[in-house]
Design a protein around this motif. Structure first.
Motif, PDB file in Angstrom:
ATOM      1  N   THR A  40       8.474   0.603  81.701  1.00  0.00           N
ATOM      2  CA  THR A  40       9.319  -0.327  80.953  1.00  0.00           C
ATOM      3  C   THR A  40       8.461  -1.530  80.557  1.00  0.00           C
ATOM      4  N   ALA A  65      10.132   2.304  77.775  1.00  0.00           N
ATOM      5  CA  ALA A  65      11.202   3.027  78.474  1.00  0.00           C
ATOM      6  C   ALA A  65      12.422   2.119  78.588  1.00  0.00           C
ATOM      7  N   THR A  66      13.601   2.683  78.356  1.00  0.00           N
ATOM      8  CA  THR A  66      14.824   1.890  78.239  1.00  0.00           C
ATOM      9  C   THR A  66      15.956   2.512  79.045  1.00  0.00           C
ATOM     10  N   MET A  67      16.806   1.671  79.574  1.00  0.00           N
ATOM     11  CA  MET A  67      17.963   2.105  80.341  1.00  0.00           C
ATOM     12  C   MET A  67      18.797   3.141  79.580  1.00  0.00           C
ATOM     13  N   HIS A  68      19.254   4.161  80.298  1.00  0.00           N
ATOM     14  CA  HIS A  68      20.117   5.223  79.777  1.00  0.00           C
ATOM     15  C   HIS A  68      19.391   6.182  78.818  1.00  0.00           C
ATOM     16  N   THR A  69      18.065   6.096  78.721  1.00  0.00           N
ATOM     17  CA  THR A  69      17.233   7.041  77.966  1.00  0.00           C
ATOM     18  C   THR A  69      17.775   7.308  76.553  1.00  0.00           C
ATOM     19  N   SER A  96      14.890   4.501  84.551  1.00  0.00           N
ATOM     20  CA  SER A  96      14.687   4.444  83.100  1.00  0.00           C
ATOM     21  C   SER A  96      13.380   5.119  82.700  1.00  0.00           C
ATOM     22  N   THR A  97      12.313   4.796  83.429  1.00  0.00           N
ATOM     23  CA  THR A  97      11.001   5.365  83.107  1.00  0.00           C
ATOM     24  C   THR A  97      10.927   6.834  83.482  1.00  0.00           C
ATOM     25  N   GLU A 130      21.052  11.333  78.673  1.00  0.00           N
ATOM     26  CA  GLU A 130      20.518  10.723  77.455  1.00  0.00           C
ATOM     27  C   GLU A 130      21.649  10.106  76.647  1.00  0.00           C
ATOM     28  N   LYS A 136      26.782   8.883  76.486  1.00  0.00           N
ATOM     29  CA  LYS A 136      25.761   9.424  77.363  1.00  0.00           C
ATOM     30  C   LYS A 136      26.142  10.835  77.773  1.00  0.00           C
ATOM     31  N   ASN A 250      26.996   0.000  77.801  1.00  0.00           N
ATOM     32  CA  ASN A 250      25.638  -0.506  78.037  1.00  0.00           C
ATOM     33  C   ASN A 250      25.554  -1.347  79.311  1.00  0.00           C
ATOM     34  N   HIS A 253      22.563   0.558  85.066  1.00  0.00           N
ATOM     35  CA  HIS A 253      22.825   1.805  85.788  1.00  0.00           C
ATOM     36  C   HIS A 253      23.083   1.594  87.276  1.00  0.00           C
TER      37      HIS A 253
END
Length: 357
Positions: A40, A65-69, A96-97, A130, A136, A250, A253
């Motif tokens: 991230t 890299a971002t939350m919730h892909t 996330s990553t 994703e 999601k 959003n 997580h």
């Protein structure tokens, strides 16, 4: 004992302080030499440290890299991997990553090595969630499972106390739902109980002494076991709700999992007496009541208890309830819209969980 089926996901796990230094040897073992490093934006320095371990021998660093892909981020990362000629991916970070590494690996076939820095547990699961257009979706496939997991406690020593707590409870949630999974079995139950025991004890200690290497090692061990539970049996209401809330509104997580967990357990409580007993046995201060035990644990950890504290609006409660019941899925108790709405309302308001829904 009732008949059961037990599936074990193939995974190579390297555990121990300093184990990240074995990354060059692990790449040689699988005959790879140009890994793409993933992180991230907040963890670029840790990724750069891994690059130093590799003596600069890597294809590149993708740090978005971002939350919730989100799928658009994955598409950019795949294009970058292709342009650099990467022959593998190495993810350094939390869910996330790791999720991005999974998404790249399953699309490209690149071998995925992950170095977890939180207690998410997703590193040992063949599951990928994703997000696209505000929804999601989750799927499971063996191609999603990382090939090698390197658990180096040294990478977790700087994890902030607040994230330590919520990341650990996120892992506990995997074990809690595993205890009443439709396809559960005695082996997973043992892993779930041991994982919860290790995490509950170590998290309470880490709030007081966040630099305790012993406690962080125990938490990492617990996260591994809890993640293994998630990867081997099906999840139900708790995880479905968290994916709804995270993907559609959003919300962060781990924090969402932390808030929802005791409420989802309370919702299912009338139908899962055996699971409640197993959980109460390993939760400190439960007094034989697993829901109470979770409420007490969250109180000790000083975590946020209301979804409104994460930015969820009260008017979104009905929308969340509608989405949560829009697709059928197995749950030990029938998923009823009005009761689920009340569950979400209580979680939004930050109330203590009660098994009276």
């Amino acid at each position: 004992m009732e008949a059961f089926v037990y599936n074990s996901n193939p995974a190579r796990v390297m555990f121990g302080s300093g184990s990240s230094k074995q990354l060059p040897d692990e790449l040689k073992r699988i005959n790879k030499s140009k890994p793409l490093l993933l992180s991230t934006p907040q963890q670029i320095s840790q990724a750069e440290d891994v690059g130093k371990i590799l003596n600069g021998q890597f294809a590149g660093l993708f740090s978005d890299a971002t939350m919730h892909t989100p799928t658009d981020v994955t598409e950019r990362a795949c294009a970058y991997a292709n342009s650099t000629g990467a022959d593998s991916v190495v993810s350094i970070g939390g869910g996330s990553t790791i999720g991005l590494g999974k998404a790249i690996s399953t699309r490209t076939g690149l071998y995925h090595i992950t170095l977890p820095t939180t207690y998410a547990g997703s590193e040992v699961t063949p599951i990928l969630g994703e997000t696209a257009e505000g929804r999601k979706e989750t799927r499971s496939d063996t191609s999603i499972l990382p090939g090698t997991v390197i658990y180096d406690v040294d990478l977790t020593l700087t994890l902030p106390v607040s994230l330590t707590a919520t990341s650990g409870v996120n892992a506990i949630a995997h074990a809690v739902e595993a205890l009443y999974a439709q396809n559960g079995n005695p082996i997973i139950n043992l892993l779930a109980q041991e994982g919860v025991r290790a995490l509950a004890a170590s998290l309470a200690q880490l709030i007081k002494d966040p630099h305790s290497k012993e406690a962080r090692t125990s938490a990492q061990y617990g996260a591994w076991l809890c993640g293994t539970c998630l990867g081997n049996v099906g999840m139900s209401l708790h995880h479905k709700l968290c994916h709804t809330l995270g993907g559609s509104f959003n919300l962060p997580h781990a924090e969402t999992h932390t808030i929802v967990l005791p409420h989802a357990l309370a919702y299912n409580a009338p139908k899962i007496p055996d699971a409640l007993k197993k959980l109460a046995d390993v939760l400190p201060d439960s007094n034989g009541d697993a829901v109470h035990g979770l409420n007490v644990l969250l109180g000790k950890l000083n975590v946020k208890r209301g979804l409104k504290e994460l930015g969820m609006k009260e008017e979104d409660i009905d929308k969340a309830a509608d989405i949560a019941v829009s697709k059928p899925y197995w749950n030990p108790r029938k998923v009823e819209r009005d009761a689920v709405r009340e569950l979400i309302r209580r979680a939004w308001a930050g109330e203590d969980a009660k098994a009276d829904l």
